[in-house]
Design an enzyme around this catalytic site. Structure first.
Site, short mmCIF file in Angstrom:
data_model
loop_
_atom_site.label_atom_id
_atom_site.label_comp_id
_atom_site.label_asym_id
_atom_site.label_seq_id
_atom_site.Cartn_x
_atom_site.Cartn_y
_atom_site.Cartn_z
N LYS A 198 0.88 -1.17 0.00
CA LYS A 198 0.00 0.00 0.00
C LYS A 198 0.91 1.21 0.00
O LYS A 198 1.38 1.66 1.03
CB LYS A 198 -0.90 -0.01 1.23
CG LYS A 198 -2.23 0.79 1.07
CD LYS A 198 -2.07 2.24 0.70
CE LYS A 198 -1.58 3.08 1.84
NZ LYS A 198 -1.48 4.55 1.45
N CYS A 233 13.69 10.60 6.85
CA CYS A 233 13.64 10.28 8.27
C CYS A 233 15.04 10.20 8.87
O CYS A 233 15.19 10.19 10.10
CB CYS A 233 12.89 8.98 8.51
SG CYS A 233 13.71 7.51 7.88
#
Length: 510
Positions: free
Chosen positions: A188, A296
Site C-alpha cells: 500500500k 527520516c
C-alpha cells in the site's frame, strides 16, 4: 489520455492519468469511485488521479494473495533466488526510467532518485542470498537415536505500508525479503506518488514472479484499516510518522498480527571542538538539505559543543547560497520541491515560529528567488535554538537545520538522550576515544562516526529506538528475514519397532 515527461533529449516517461491497483499480475481498475489527485511538485500541476481502494477491494486483493502464497511457499529456494536475481538485473537496467517517475511525482532530483533505487537494489541483492539466509540448525544425537533441527517457514500474506519520501527504496526494504522468504506481499504505497509501485509490479512480473505474489493496493486510511484488520494478513510493515506508526502497531497487534512500525525522527549531529569544521559542515549540509529534508534520517539538529559553534554556523551559512533550488529534472538543481503545497506551508510556518520564539534566523528559506509554480522552499538555518521551541521538538521534514549550543560533551549527549525520538545520530570528531564513548553512551538506534546519514547497509538492519520504532524488529537484514518467517523445531527419531514401549515419564536427554 497520457502525459509525457521529457528528460533531456533521450527519453520520456509516459504515465496514465488514472493510476490503478495491481492484482493477480495485472493492472486492475478500482471500483470504490474514490480517487486522490497526484501532482508534479515542481510545477504544481495535477498530473493524475490515483484510485483509493475500499475495504471490499482490499478483501479481493488479499484473497488473491492467499491463493498465490500457497503455491509460492512450495517454490524452491533456488527458484526464489533466481527471480530475485532477474529482478535485480531489471532494476539496474531500468533505473533511469524509474528515477524519472520518482522525480515527476516526488520532486527529488534525478541523481537523488537514482541513489534511492541503488540502495533498494542492495537489499534485493541481500535477499537473493535466501538459500544461505534461511539455513537452520541441526543437532545430532541429542538423546539416543534422536536428532533435533530448526527450520524457518513463511507467514503467508504480509503487507507493507510505505511513505511518500522513498517510493522505491522502502518498498524494496520490505518486499524483497518477504518474497524471498516465500510470502505473498501486498504493497500500500503513498497516494502522493503512487506510480513507482506499478513500475515495480511490472518488473516483478517480468522477472518471473508468479501472479498474485506481489500486489499493489492504492489507497488511504480505509485501505490501511482493511489490511490491519483482515484475518488473512499475517504481518504488517510500516514506515512513516510516529502517530501513524503507533496507530499501525496498536491496531495490527490487536488483530493478532506481527507488526514492525518505524516512526519519526529528530536526528542530531554532535560536533565536538576538535572536529574538522569544513568537513563537518559539508556533511551536515548534505544530510540536512538533501531531498529537501524529507528524509527520516536527515540531520535536522546540529549540537555545537563549546567554541566550535561560531565557526560551524559560519561554515554552514557560507554553503547555503551555493545550493540551487529548482526542478529535479534539471542537471544543476541541488534541492527539489516539497511534496505538496500544504506541506511547504507547514514547514514555512515552523520557520516563522522558530524566529518568533527567539532563534536567530541566519538563513531564511522563505526568502530569495524561488521558482514559480511548484512547491518550493529554500534552505533555512536557525541558530541559538533551545529545546522548548517547536522547531526543535517537532519533526519538521523539510529543509530546515537548527543549531543548538552546548557547553560540554556531556551536555550535548544528555540533550540527544532526552529526546523522544531516537532514529539516527552522528558525531563529528578527530578523537577516537570520544567517538567510541559516544557510540557506547548514546541512546539512539543508528549511529554515524563522521558519517552524516548512517543508514545501515543491506546485511545489517534499519531502525531506531524510543518513539522512532514500535515493535521489536528492525527493517531488512537478518531481522527482516526473521520478521517474515516463523521458526519451527523438529525432534526426529526413527526407532526399531521391536523396542517400542509405553513410557509415561517426562522425556529425558541423558
Amino acid at each position: 489520455m497520457t502525459l509525457c515527461y521529457q528528460i533531456g533529449d533521450t527519453y520520456c516517461v509516459v504515465m496514465t492519468q488514472r493510476i490503478s491497483h495491481w492484482v493477480d499480475g495485472r493492472q486492475t481498475a478500482g471500483t470504490s469511485g474514490r480517487t486522490s489527485p497526484v501532482y508534479n511538485p515542481a510545477t504544481g500541476v495535477r498530473t493524475a488521479d490515483v484510485e483509493l481502494a475500499g475495504a471490499g477491494e482490499v478483501d479481493i486483493a488479499v484473497a488473491t494473495a492467499v491463493t498465490a502464497a500457497k503455491d509460492w511457499r512450495h517454490a524452491s529456494l533456488s527458484q526464489r533466488a533466481g527471480v530475485l536475481f532477474t529482478f535485480r538485473q531489471l532494476l539496474h537496467e531500468r533505473t533511469d526510467e524509474l528515477s524519472a517517475i520518482v522525480t515527476a511525482e516526488h520532486g527529488k532530483t534525478l541523481p537523488d532518485a537514482a541513489g534511492e533505487i541503488a540502495r533498494g537494489l542492495e537489499n534485493v541483492e541481500f535477499a537473493a542470498g535466501v538459500p544461505q539466509l534461511l539455513k537452520g540448525g541441526f543437532s545430532e544425537q541429542v538423546s539416543t537415536g534422536v536428532d533435533v533441527y530448526s527450520i524457518r517457514q513463511p507467514l503467508g500474506v504480509v503487507a507493507g505500508i510505505t511513505p511518500f519520501n522513498f517510493p522505491v527504496m522502502v518498498p524494496l526494504w520490505m518486499c524483497a525479503n518477504a518474497i524471498a522468504c516465500g510470502n505473498a506481499f501486498i504493497l500500500k504505497p503513498s497516494e502522493k506518488d503512487p506510480s513507482a509501485s506499478l513500475f515495480l509490479a511490472q518488473m516483478w512480473k517480468d522477472a518471473g514472479l508468479p501472479d498474485g505474489v506481489f500486489t499493489v493496493v492504492q489507497g488511504d486510511k480505509e485501505a490501511v484499516d482493511a489490511l490491519l484488520t483482515d484475518a488473512d494478513v499475517a504481518a504488517v510493515s510500516f514506515v512513516g510518522s510516529t502517530p501513524i506508526a503507533r496507530y499501525i502497531y496498536e491496531t495490527g497487534t490487536a488483530h493478532g498480527k506481527r507488526v514492525q512500525a518505524l516512526g519519526g525522527a529528530k536526528n542530531h549531529a554532535l560536533v565536538l571542538p576538535d572536529a574538522d569544521v569544513e568537513m563537518a559542515a559539508d556533511s551536515i549540509v548534505s544530510a540536512a538539505y538533501g531531498s529537501a529534508g524529507e528524509r527520516c534520517m536527515a540531520l535536522s539538529v546540529a549540537v555545537a559543543v563549546g567554541d566550535v559553534a561560531d565557526p560551524l554556523v559560519e561554515a554552514l551559512a557560507a554553503r547555503l547560497p551555493k545550493l540551487k533550488v529548482g526542478d529535479g529534472t534539471h542537471p544543476d538543481t541541488d534541492i527539489g520541491p516539497l511534496i505538496t503545497a500544504e506541506h511547504r506551508d507547514k514547514v514555512a510556518g515552523y520557520i516563522g515560529a522558530g524566529a518568533d520564539a527567539g532563534a536567530t534566523l541566519v538563513v531564511d528559506g522563505r526568502r530569495g528567488d524561488l521558482p514559480p509554480g511548484g512547491f518550493f522552499l529554500g534552505t533555512t538555518l536557525l541558530d541559538h535554538v533551545t529545546p522548548e521551541m517547536t522547531v526543535y521538538t517537532d519533526e519538521i521534514f523539510g529543509p530546515v537545520l537548527c543549531v543548538v549550543r552546548a557547553d560540554t560533551y556531556e551536555e550535548g549527549l544528555a540533550l540527544i538522550n532526552s529526546n523522544r525520538y531516537a532514529n539516527g545520530t552522528a558525531i563529528f570528531t578527530r578523537d577516537g576515544g570520544a567517538a567510541r564513548q559516544f557510540q557506547f553512551d548514546v541512546e539512539v538506534g543508528m549511529v554515524g562516526i563522521n558519517v552524516p546519514v548512517p543508514v545501515p547497509v543491506a546485511y545489517y538492519s534499519f531502525g531506531g529506538w524510543k518513539a522512532s520504532l514500535f515493535g521489536d524488529s528492525h527493517m531488512y537484514g537478518a531481522e527482516g528475514m526473521s520478521f517474515y518467517t516463523r521458526g519451527k523445531v523438529v525432534t526426529s527419531r526413527w526407532p526399531d519397532p521391536a523396542t517400542s514401549a509405553v513410557d509415561l515419564g517426562f522425556p529425558r536427554t541423558r
